[in-house]
Scaffold this motif. Structure first.
Motif, PDB file in Angstrom:
ATOM      1  N   LYS A   1       0.846  -1.190   0.000  1.00  0.00           N
ATOM      2  CA  LYS A   1       0.000   0.000   0.000  1.00  0.00           C
ATOM      3  C   LYS A   1       0.880   1.238   0.000  1.00  0.00           C
ATOM      4  CE  LYS A   1      -4.645  -0.052   1.825  1.00  0.00           C
ATOM      5  NZ  LYS A   1      -5.486  -0.128   3.031  1.00  0.00           N
ATOM      6  N   SER A   2       0.507   2.224  -0.814  1.00  0.00           N
ATOM      7  CA  SER A   2       1.286   3.465  -0.879  1.00  0.00           C
ATOM      8  C   SER A   2       0.361   4.616  -1.228  1.00  0.00           C
ATOM      9  CB  SER A   2       2.410   3.341  -1.914  1.00  0.00           C
ATOM     10  OG  SER A   2       1.874   3.261  -3.216  1.00  0.00           O
ATOM     11  N   ASP A   3       0.944   5.824  -1.270  1.00  0.00           N
ATOM     12  CA  ASP A   3       0.162   7.013  -1.608  1.00  0.00           C
ATOM     13  C   ASP A   3      -0.015   7.173  -3.123  1.00  0.00           C
ATOM     14  OD1 ASP A   3      -0.003   7.608   1.083  1.00  0.00           O
ATOM     15  OD2 ASP A   3       1.807   8.866   1.060  1.00  0.00           O
ATOM     16  N   SER A   4       0.692   6.390  -3.927  1.00  0.00           N
ATOM     17  CA  SER A   4       0.593   6.498  -5.393  1.00  0.00           C
ATOM     18  C   SER A   4       0.369   5.106  -5.985  1.00  0.00           C
ATOM     19  CB  SER A   4       1.859   7.128  -5.969  1.00  0.00           C
ATOM     20  OG  SER A   4       3.011   6.416  -5.527  1.00  0.00           O
ATOM     21  N   PRO A   5      -0.814   4.527  -5.764  1.00  0.00           N
ATOM     22  CA  PRO A   5      -1.060   3.154  -6.254  1.00  0.00           C
ATOM     23  C   PRO A   5      -1.057   3.057  -7.776  1.00  0.00           C
ATOM     24  CG  PRO A   5      -3.078   4.129  -5.406  1.00  0.00           C
ATOM     25  CD  PRO A   5      -1.981   5.082  -5.058  1.00  0.00           C
TER      26      PRO A   5
ATOM     27  N   ASP B   1       2.595   2.860  -8.938  1.00  0.00           N
ATOM     28  CA  ASP B   1       3.185   1.579  -8.581  1.00  0.00           C
ATOM     29  C   ASP B   1       2.650   0.463  -9.482  1.00  0.00           C
ATOM     30  OD1 ASP B   1       4.519   2.906  -6.590  1.00  0.00           O
ATOM     31  OD2 ASP B   1       3.124   2.307  -4.993  1.00  0.00           O
TER      32      ASP B   1
ATOM     33  N   SER C   1      -0.852  11.614 -13.695  1.00  0.00           N
ATOM     34  CA  SER C   1      -1.798  12.468 -12.978  1.00  0.00           C
ATOM     35  C   SER C   1      -3.203  12.115 -13.429  1.00  0.00           C
ATOM     36  CB  SER C   1      -1.507  13.945 -13.234  1.00  0.00           C
ATOM     37  OG  SER C   1      -1.642  14.251 -14.612  1.00  0.00           O
TER      38      SER C   1
END
Length: 308
Positions: free
Chosen positions: A197-201, A204, A236
């Motif tokens: 899990k991350s802030d930019s799935p 990734d 984006s």
């Protein structure tokens, strides 16, 4: 005439009486001069009554009365106390001395002050106070030795959750690869992977797609037609459109038209698996192009799944 003589006699007698009283007071004053002047000086009689104290009263030096002084009083009384009750004081001193000796000798004389009869009985039975003491100390040591064990067990219980590594949070993401049939046809192959899990799935997930299928996935004939060396330079999402900026390697596909369509399809199906993405606008090296490659595959507008 007789009345006048009587009045003169009464006047002379009264004057003699006053003179006698004055002489008595004068004599008394000289006898008690120091006491009177000291009292006048201490009470400030003239200052309170007349507002000013005469100089002979102010300059008078008081003499200390040895009988009434503080030090003389103690000197007069002490001999009387010592002379009348010497036996009481001596008795008190002897009693205090005995009490001090008993308190000092008590702790040190406990082992050696045992009576001969008790000592002989203890020797016969083979048990002495000195033998009992180590037993008590061993018991105490045993109890103290057990306590740290209980504490360590409790400490292990409390610390074990902290030391146990917690599993990292992951998410399941679908990646779109392709399978080439025996007739040369290209079909989609969706593979699910677990990613941290991350802030930019989205980034990734796309990078995982560009890395290609794993060895297990290749064993099932899964492959990718995205050109090797392609890198994601930026991503984006706005109003459901994901703007993806790829490196120049994305513009050259050795397979041809089917290869360009397959690589675009892989990116679009992977990106639109996120609920916030409906279509993809492709950018090459920060420039918006209308066509991809020499074959002229359209990328001038956002592409959705319905484009393939």
């Amino acid at each position: 005439m007789a009345e006048r003589n009587t009045k003169k006699k009464n006047t002379g007698f009264a004057f003699a009486c006053w003179l006698l009283v004055a002489l008595i007071l004068l004599v008394f004053f000289f006898v008690k001069k120091d006491t009177i002047l000291s009292n006048l000086q201490n009470t400030d009689f003239f200052g309170r009554v007349f507002g000013k104290t005469p100089e002979f009263v102010q300059n008078h030096e008081q003499k200390q009365n040895p009988k009434s002084g503080g030090d003389a009083f103690q000197i007069d009384i002490l001999p009387e106390a010592n002379s009348t009750e010497p036996s009481v004081i001596e008795n008190n001193r002897s009693n205090l001395a005995k009490q001090n000796e008993s308190t000092v000798q008590k702790p040190t004389s406990a082992p050696d002050a045992q009576k001969p009869a008790d000592r002989s009985n203890a020797e016969k039975s083979g048990e002495t106070k000195a033998d009992e003491k180590p037993k008590t100390e061993k018991g105490d040591e045993a109890r103290t030795a057990e306590k740290p064990k209980a504490d360590t067990r409790n400490a292990d219980k409390t610390q074990s959750p902290k030391n146990t590594p917690q599993p990292a949070a992951t998410i399941d993401v679908p990646l779109c690869f392709v399978v080439i049939g025996s007739d040369g046809s290209v079909s989609r192959q969706i593979v699910t992977r677990k990613l941290p899990k991350s802030d930019s799935p989205l980034t990734d997930t796309l990078n995982s797609l560009l890395a290609g299928p794993s060895a297990e996935e290749k064993s099932r004939n899964t492959m990718t037609l995205i050109p090797s060396g392609t890198k994601l330079l930026g991503a984006s999402v706005k109003n459901g459109i994901a703007t993806l900026n790829f490196s120049e390697a994305f513009s050259f596909n050795s397979v041809g038209v089917q290869g360009y369509l397959a690589q675009l399809m892989q990116i679009v199906y992977t990106a639109t698996s996120f609920s916030t993405v409906n279509s993809v606008q492709f950018i090459i090296e920060g420039q918006r192009e209308d066509y991809l490659g020499s074959e002229g595959t359209w990328i001038g507008s956002p592409l959705s799944r319905s484009s393939f």
